[in-house]
Design a protein around this motif. Structure first.
Motif, mmCIF file in Angstrom:
data_model
loop_
_atom_site.group_PDB
_atom_site.id
_atom_site.type_symbol
_atom_site.label_atom_id
_atom_site.label_comp_id
_atom_site.label_asym_id
_atom_site.label_seq_id
_atom_site.Cartn_x
_atom_site.Cartn_y
_atom_site.Cartn_z
ATOM 1 N N ASP A 40 0.846 -1.206 0.000
ATOM 2 C CA ASP A 40 0.000 0.000 0.000
ATOM 3 C C ASP A 40 0.879 1.252 0.000
ATOM 4 O O ASP A 40 0.612 2.229 -0.695
ATOM 5 C CB ASP A 40 -0.912 0.037 1.231
ATOM 6 N N LEU A 41 1.941 1.203 0.838
ATOM 7 C CA LEU A 41 2.872 2.331 0.913
ATOM 8 C C LEU A 41 3.565 2.552 -0.422
ATOM 9 O O LEU A 41 3.791 3.689 -0.841
ATOM 10 C CB LEU A 41 3.956 2.015 1.951
ATOM 11 N N HIS A 42 3.884 1.460 -1.097
ATOM 12 C CA HIS A 42 4.520 1.538 -2.407
ATOM 13 C C HIS A 42 3.599 2.278 -3.388
ATOM 14 O O HIS A 42 4.035 3.155 -4.127
ATOM 15 C CB HIS A 42 4.843 0.127 -2.895
ATOM 16 N N GLY A 50 5.597 -2.094 -9.327
ATOM 17 C CA GLY A 50 6.454 -2.694 -10.343
ATOM 18 C C GLY A 50 6.052 -2.220 -11.725
ATOM 19 O O GLY A 50 6.023 -1.017 -12.008
ATOM 20 N N ASN A 51 5.681 -3.161 -12.567
ATOM 21 C CA ASN A 51 5.320 -2.818 -13.953
ATOM 22 C C ASN A 51 3.865 -2.403 -14.098
ATOM 23 O O ASN A 51 3.386 -2.249 -15.217
ATOM 24 C CB ASN A 51 5.566 -4.031 -14.863
ATOM 25 N N TYR A 52 3.151 -2.272 -12.989
ATOM 26 C CA TYR A 52 1.706 -2.028 -13.077
ATOM 27 C C TYR A 52 1.338 -0.650 -12.527
ATOM 28 O O TYR A 52 1.088 -0.497 -11.328
ATOM 29 C CB TYR A 52 0.942 -3.128 -12.328
ATOM 30 N N PRO A 53 1.311 0.378 -13.394
ATOM 31 C CA PRO A 53 0.932 1.715 -12.918
ATOM 32 C C PRO A 53 -0.545 1.737 -12.529
ATOM 33 O O PRO A 53 -1.339 0.917 -13.005
ATOM 34 C CB PRO A 53 1.179 2.599 -14.144
ATOM 35 N N VAL A 54 -0.891 2.702 -11.665
ATOM 36 C CA VAL A 54 -2.301 2.914 -11.340
ATOM 37 C C VAL A 54 -2.896 3.765 -12.453
ATOM 38 O O VAL A 54 -2.363 4.817 -12.798
ATOM 39 C CB VAL A 54 -2.451 3.610 -9.966
ATOM 40 N N LEU A 55 -4.007 3.312 -13.019
ATOM 41 C CA LEU A 55 -4.560 3.965 -14.205
ATOM 42 C C LEU A 55 -5.914 4.604 -13.953
ATOM 43 O O LEU A 55 -6.495 5.206 -14.862
ATOM 44 C CB LEU A 55 -4.690 2.939 -15.347
ATOM 45 N N GLN A 265 12.898 -16.125 -0.248
ATOM 46 C CA GLN A 265 12.763 -14.711 -0.610
ATOM 47 C C GLN A 265 11.321 -14.274 -0.393
ATOM 48 O O GLN A 265 10.413 -14.758 -1.072
ATOM 49 C CB GLN A 265 13.174 -14.504 -2.072
ATOM 50 N N VAL A 266 11.115 -13.374 0.574
ATOM 51 C CA VAL A 266 9.767 -12.889 0.897
ATOM 52 C C VAL A 266 9.625 -11.413 0.536
ATOM 53 O O VAL A 266 8.562 -10.962 0.139
ATOM 54 C CB VAL A 266 9.455 -13.068 2.403
ATOM 55 N N GLY A 267 10.718 -10.653 0.708
ATOM 56 C CA GLY A 267 10.657 -9.198 0.519
ATOM 57 C C GLY A 267 10.596 -8.814 -0.950
ATOM 58 O O GLY A 267 10.961 -9.584 -1.831
ATOM 59 N N THR A 268 10.131 -7.589 -1.181
ATOM 60 C CA THR A 268 10.043 -7.024 -2.534
ATOM 61 C C THR A 268 11.157 -5.989 -2.691
ATOM 62 O O THR A 268 11.373 -5.172 -1.795
ATOM 63 C CB THR A 268 8.692 -6.308 -2.720
ATOM 64 N N PHE A 269 11.842 -6.013 -3.813
ATOM 65 C CA PHE A 269 12.926 -5.063 -4.065
ATOM 66 C C PHE A 269 12.423 -3.915 -4.940
ATOM 67 O O PHE A 269 11.615 -4.140 -5.836
ATOM 68 C CB PHE A 269 14.095 -5.753 -4.774
ATOM 69 N N VAL A 270 12.920 -2.715 -4.684
ATOM 70 C CA VAL A 270 12.585 -1.597 -5.568
ATOM 71 C C VAL A 270 13.179 -1.880 -6.951
ATOM 72 O O VAL A 270 12.507 -1.802 -7.969
ATOM 73 C CB VAL A 270 13.100 -0.259 -4.997
ATOM 74 N N ASP A 271 14.462 -2.270 -6.988
ATOM 75 C CA ASP A 271 15.069 -2.720 -8.247
ATOM 76 C C ASP A 271 15.342 -4.220 -8.094
ATOM 77 O O ASP A 271 16.239 -4.626 -7.360
ATOM 78 C CB ASP A 271 16.374 -1.972 -8.509
ATOM 79 N N PRO A 272 14.566 -5.049 -8.763
ATOM 80 C CA PRO A 272 14.662 -6.493 -8.504
ATOM 81 C C PRO A 272 15.893 -7.165 -9.109
ATOM 82 O O PRO A 272 16.114 -8.348 -8.868
ATOM 83 C CB PRO A 272 13.378 -7.047 -9.141
ATOM 84 N N MET A 273 16.711 -6.440 -9.868
ATOM 85 C CA MET A 273 17.901 -7.062 -10.448
ATOM 86 C C MET A 273 19.029 -7.020 -9.421
ATOM 87 O O MET A 273 19.768 -6.042 -9.320
ATOM 88 C CB MET A 273 18.294 -6.335 -11.742
ATOM 89 N N VAL A 274 19.155 -8.097 -8.646
ATOM 90 C CA VAL A 274 20.104 -8.131 -7.534
ATOM 91 C C VAL A 274 21.240 -9.110 -7.868
ATOM 92 O O VAL A 274 20.993 -10.289 -8.116
ATOM 93 C CB VAL A 274 19.387 -8.600 -6.245
ATOM 94 N N PRO A 275 22.498 -8.618 -7.888
ATOM 95 C CA PRO A 275 23.608 -9.554 -8.134
ATOM 96 C C PRO A 275 23.786 -10.485 -6.926
ATOM 97 O O PRO A 275 23.707 -10.038 -5.783
ATOM 98 C CB PRO A 275 24.833 -8.644 -8.286
ATOM 99 N N VAL A 276 23.981 -11.752 -7.185
ATOM 100 C CA VAL A 276 24.184 -12.723 -6.090
ATOM 101 C C VAL A 276 25.449 -13.531 -6.360
ATOM 102 O O VAL A 276 25.818 -13.757 -7.511
ATOM 103 C CB VAL A 276 22.982 -13.677 -5.927
ATOM 104 N N PRO A 277 26.140 -13.976 -5.279
ATOM 105 C CA PRO A 277 27.360 -14.778 -5.470
ATOM 106 C C PRO A 277 27.005 -16.225 -5.844
ATOM 107 O O PRO A 277 26.837 -17.079 -4.978
ATOM 108 C CB PRO A 277 28.037 -14.690 -4.094
ATOM 109 N N THR A 278 26.907 -16.455 -7.121
ATOM 110 C CA THR A 278 26.456 -17.772 -7.593
ATOM 111 C C THR A 278 27.416 -18.884 -7.188
ATOM 112 O O THR A 278 26.998 -20.037 -7.048
ATOM 113 C CB THR A 278 26.300 -17.750 -9.126
ATOM 114 N N ASP A 279 28.718 -18.531 -7.002
ATOM 115 C CA ASP A 279 29.669 -19.573 -6.599
ATOM 116 C C ASP A 279 29.295 -20.152 -5.231
ATOM 117 O O ASP A 279 29.371 -21.360 -5.013
ATOM 118 C CB ASP A 279 31.100 -19.025 -6.585
ATOM 119 N N LEU A 280 28.871 -19.245 -4.307
ATOM 120 C CA LEU A 280 28.493 -19.731 -2.970
ATOM 121 C C LEU A 280 27.200 -20.548 -3.021
ATOM 122 O O LEU A 280 27.054 -21.532 -2.302
ATOM 123 C CB LEU A 280 28.309 -18.558 -1.998
#
Ligand SMILES: [Zn+2]
Ligand SMILES: [Zn+2]
Length: 346
Positions: A40-42, A50-55, A265-280
């Motif tokens: 709601d705050l978002h 996200g990709n869904y503006p209020v119209l 993963q429960v939280g929502t990111f403002v920018d969802p493209m998050v780099p992660v250490p795939t090796d770990l």
């Protein structure tokens, strides 16, 4: 009747909103309490999700409770005056996911207070609200309706814990001590976690997490060193729940999980493209799972709240009358003051 209607960024008005006729299988609910959710705050801050503006003019709100005011044709089991928690999910009941017990993945879901579809599915921050009778879960008469309005966020938390699988005896990390993070920690304890550590960057919110009964609180505003130390002394966390939407929290979780551990993963990111250490992720053989909304956990949440097995009252920080809805949203956005902020309607 009055509703809180969003017209633009931080432009929330309390105004007349049309009463609609009851259709078959529907009820009118006189709303008592509505919790302001991160989503709601978002909408309030960004006028989109996200990709869904209020119209179009949009009523937010999906954490709502109230009393049945009117019963439509074909409804049984509910009568005027009954107190209820409203399940904001309205799955289609006919798609493959619905037919196979995974309603939350419904391809035609109508979720209250959401701009994902146009016309938007309007939410429940209004004096009265018409919904399908099947979405109303009766609550005991002595349960405060402010507590009943926690059924939705609690079911999100129960679903996240359910996704992780058995956690009896587990050491658990929760990243983010907002309402969802705290509820996830409480649900993890209910499910038998041995110890729950919760991390955040705001002391005030961590203090509420402590009041809510979580075992260890860690402030990571100056880095995750203390968290890494805490995890190493116990050999690492078995399960981590990411409920902050902070990219650094994903990294901390991956670093502090035991080999073979699980990240939900429960939280929502403002920018969802998050780099992660795939090796770990690879060398520790971690499991990464998503958790989105809830299914039958809504009914369980009502049961836990009704029986008092989960006490959410330490999380309710503010309550505002509908006339002060804008202030309610502003306070809800200030994490040094607010945990769960509710709007009351009657
Ligand atoms: Zn919510
Ligand atoms: Zn469906």
């Amino acid at each position: 009747m009055r509703a809180t209607v969003l017209h633009g960024i931080e432009d929330l008005k309390v105004e007349d909103w049309p009463e609609v006729e009851l259709g078959s299988g529907e009820v009118r609910v006189r709303i008592a309490a509505g919790g302001i959710c991160g989503s709601d705050l978002h909408y309030f801050r960004h006028y989109r999700m996200g990709n869904y503006p209020v119209l179009e003019p949009f009523v937010p709100g999906h954490e709502i409770s109230g009393r049945i005011a009117e019963v439509g044709p074909g409804v049984s089991g509910l009568s005027e005056g009954d107190p209820v928690a409203i399940n904001p999910s309205r799955p289609c009941g006919a798609c493959d996911f619905c037919l196979n017990g995974r309603e939350l993945l419904c391809t035609d879901m109508k979720f209250l207070g959401s701009s994902r579809r146009t016309p938007h599915v309007q939410g429940g921050f209004a004096e009265t609200f018409v919904t399908e009778a099947r979405q109303c879960v009766p609550v005991p008469g002595d349960l405060p309706l402010s507590v009943a309005a926690f059924a939705e966020p609690l079911s999100v938390a129960l679903h996240a814990v359910n996704r992780a699988g058995p956690i009896l005896g587990a050491r658990v990390l929760v990243s983010g001590a907002g309402p969802i993070g705290c509820l996830v920690g409480m649900a993890a304890r209910l499910s038998g976690a041995a110890r729950v550590t919760i991390a955040d960057v705001v002391d005030q919110t961590l203090e509420r997490a402590r009041l809510a009964g979580l075992d260890d609180v860690v402030n990571v505003s100056k880095g995750d060193g203390a968290l890494v130390d805490a995890s190493q002394s116990s050999g690492g966390f078995d399960v981590a729940f990411e409920a902050s939407g902070a990219p650094t929290a994903v990294l901390s979780a991956i670093r502090t999980l035991k080999p073979g551990g699980t990240l939900v993963q429960v939280g929502t990111f403002v920018d969802p493209m998050v780099p992660v250490p795939t090796d770990l992720i690879m060398t520790k053989e971690l499991r990464l799972l998503g958790s989105f909304r809830f299914d039958r956990e809504f009914d369980w949440a009502v049961d836990y709240l009704s029986s008092g097995r989960i006490d959410v009252t330490p999380l309710l920080s503010h309550s505002f009358d509908i006339g002060d809805a804008t202030e309610a949203f502003q306070i809800a956005g200030d994490r040094t003051q607010a945990m769960k902020v509710q709007i009351t309607f009657s």
